[in-house]
Design a protein around this motif. Sequence first.
Motif, short mmCIF file in Angstrom:
data_model
loop_
_atom_site.label_atom_id
_atom_site.label_comp_id
_atom_site.label_asym_id
_atom_site.label_seq_id
_atom_site.Cartn_x
_atom_site.Cartn_y
_atom_site.Cartn_z
N MET A 51 0.84 -1.19 0.00
CA MET A 51 0.00 0.00 0.00
C MET A 51 0.88 1.25 0.00
SD MET A 51 -3.16 -0.85 -0.09
CE MET A 51 -4.22 -2.27 0.20
N GLU B 60 2.28 4.91 0.66
CA GLU B 60 2.15 5.94 1.68
C GLU B 60 2.86 7.18 1.18
OE1 GLU B 60 0.47 6.05 4.41
OE2 GLU B 60 -0.19 3.97 4.58
N THR B 61 2.11 8.14 0.63
CA THR B 61 2.70 9.35 0.09
C THR B 61 1.64 10.44 0.03
OG1 THR B 61 3.75 10.33 -1.87
CG2 THR B 61 2.22 8.51 -2.26
N ASP B 62 2.10 11.67 0.10
CA ASP B 62 1.21 12.83 -0.03
C ASP B 62 1.12 13.30 -1.47
OD1 ASP B 62 0.48 13.02 2.67
OD2 ASP B 62 2.33 14.08 3.16
N PRO C 294 -4.47 13.69 -2.39
CA PRO C 294 -3.27 12.94 -2.01
C PRO C 294 -3.55 11.44 -1.90
CG PRO C 294 -4.12 14.17 -0.13
CD PRO C 294 -4.90 14.62 -1.33
N VAL C 295 -2.56 10.64 -2.23
CA VAL C 295 -2.70 9.18 -2.18
C VAL C 295 -3.13 8.72 -0.79
CG1 VAL C 295 -1.42 7.01 -2.35
CG2 VAL C 295 -1.09 8.79 -4.08
N ASN C 296 -2.59 9.36 0.25
CA ASN C 296 -2.89 8.94 1.62
C ASN C 296 -4.35 9.14 2.01
OD1 ASN C 296 -0.32 8.07 2.16
ND2 ASN C 296 0.35 9.97 3.10
N SER C 297 -5.10 9.91 1.21
CA SER C 297 -6.50 10.16 1.55
C SER C 297 -7.42 9.02 1.09
CB SER C 297 -6.98 11.48 0.93
OG SER C 297 -7.03 11.38 -0.50
N SER D 128 -8.72 4.96 0.65
CA SER D 128 -8.76 3.70 1.41
C SER D 128 -7.95 2.63 0.68
CB SER D 128 -10.20 3.24 1.58
OG SER D 128 -10.77 2.94 0.31
N ARG E 82 -6.39 2.49 -3.15
CA ARG E 82 -4.94 2.58 -3.35
C ARG E 82 -4.46 1.46 -4.26
NH1 ARG E 82 -1.95 4.42 2.29
NH2 ARG E 82 -3.68 5.60 3.14
N GLN F 24 -12.17 6.02 13.15
CA GLN F 24 -10.82 5.53 12.89
C GLN F 24 -10.06 5.30 14.19
OE1 GLN F 24 -9.68 4.70 9.71
NE2 GLN F 24 -8.16 3.69 10.97
#
Length: 665
Positions: A73, A75-77, A146-149, A151, A155, A609
């Motif tokens: 998965m 993890e990046t902005d 952003p990718v981190n936003s 689920s 992703r 969460q």
Amino acid sequence: MITLRNVTLRRGTKVVLDGATVTLQPGEKVGLVGRNGAGKSSLFAMLTGELHADAGDFEIPARWRIAQVAQNMPETDDSATDFVLQGDTRLMEAQGALAAAEAGGDGHAIAEAHQAIDEAGGFDAKSRAQALLLGLGFLPTQLDDPVNSFSGGWRMRLQLARALMCPADLMLLDEPTNHLDLDALVWLESWLKRFEGTMLVISHDREFLDAITRVTLHLDNAQLARYGGNYTAFEEMRAERMLQQQAAYSRQQEKIAQLTRFIERFKAKATKAKQAQSRVKALDRMEKLAPVLASAEFTFEFREPVAIPNPMLALKDVACGYRVSNGASDEGPEGERVIVRNVNRSVLAGQRIGILGANGQGKSTLVKTVARVLPALGGQITEGKNLAIGYFAQQELDVLRPDDNPLAHMIRLAREVSPQAREQELRDFLGSFRFVGDMVMQPVGTMSGGEKARLVLAMLVWQRPNLLLLDEPTNHLDLATREALSMALNEFEGTVMLVSHDRALLREVCDEFWLVTKGGVAPFDGDLDDYQRWLLEQSREVARAAKEAAKDAGKAPSPAAAAQAAAEPAVNRRDERKAQAAARQKIAEQAKPIKSEIAKIDKRMAALQAEKTGLEEALAGGSLPPPQLAEHGRRLKALGDELEELEMRWLELSTELDALQAAAG
């Protein structure tokens, strides 16, 4: 081309390939099939260089670019668009060369880098990346998120888009359809048909394989066999080959029996001793052909229901959705979020209903409401006498007790839903679902997704339901088990309601369809081919509308219109500015409740969460008593469901807000 000559490949102590020989030509689209655990992913790892052959020769062109879907998965902005753009390795190399050339002040290298960027399609790379995202189901408003936003499932779609962005000579796709709905799956098929490189795909979706592959590699018992044709052609050719092998096996058994009788009769006679000894050697040299067993030897059937009410149930003005602690949706009171409303349908004995609709439209919400997992938020559900519901959801795999074994699960279930069964009866029952020997005592937490799915199916069968509600039951099942499920459903005497992106299963099981869209449920007048055409037409309409909107937004006023505007009295222009200000104020007022609901959703999602994280930490500790463990599992499932629906509602509101803000200028 890709060549394997007598290749042996081991993964730990397991032999994945044993003397495998096969050749794949450039541009071939190949389906790699075999049972779960046969070693398909290990073969992919050898192709990418992560594993090395233990013996034999393996060749692949050194200059080939290889694309595959990363399983981790991200993890990046970085924005979704930028993340996908980075998959174009040729463009990234050219841009890196340009940066290095500019830093060194090398004019010649700068010119070459610009040419390389042009050859890599740098001028339209962003639009190509966004087209991939839109095709895979992302909304226009999500392209810069952003990718981190996103689920986990979304992703994985990003990882797929990133792989498709690569100008690959060889594309490796391992279960690319698992996180896609039918809309995105149809688009992906169309895209892969146009791909010009060599492609290997692992999939348990037979219609997907039939649509995009023309060669099939079968990995079985550490051997690779090549078949010319798609999956359906492979099945037919393999069946013929198995019949021939069975005939050869039968002939060999007759020969062995003949040799054995001669040896036993004459081995003690001096005049025949030499002949007997030669036949002993012949028997030893004879290749032992294994008896042929069909790959789909796993079969099961649903038990005959105790009773079959008719109608099974009736839904009158039913509203389906979620109860939440705060926030509201359109046409829903405070504390409720309505996803599907005004459902007026009857479910009759013997019906086979396929439920269609895009992700987020409410298919699972409808099924959960019928299954009594969610209470109806409005209307009335009337159940027939002796209705017995069997509900399978993908999340059910997560609430199995990881420390318990299959036998313990069945003992507990037998106590709850039927008279106490003897342990041997339960062992025999589990054996029919391929839980044999020590497997009945293996902790569920150490099992594969396919094994967990078979256990859930076994528990479902034990309950003797008359109404089956199946929500994506095939996600972890291999092709043989899917075929067994299809056969069992066709022989089931009760009623089936099925949500699935497996078109083969929908075609084989369902004889009518409901379409969940735009907040409602209606019968779909047509078959799956009609539905796929409808999806493509919907996609074209969206594309046409977007194109027209972009055209209108970028259109300059005509000279006549400009001249007329310049000639208007200043007072008219002042009145116009006042009207525009009033319009903006009105839009701001319309946006206020949307922003308020978004804020409430953000707050609720943060609370959920936090609770989810706490539950996961408690489960990871492994010290909870069984009742508390089960309660934590059920709560974790409910949290996941609510978070998913909150996320979809947040995206809907954000899209609506973006439209209002765009209208405000």
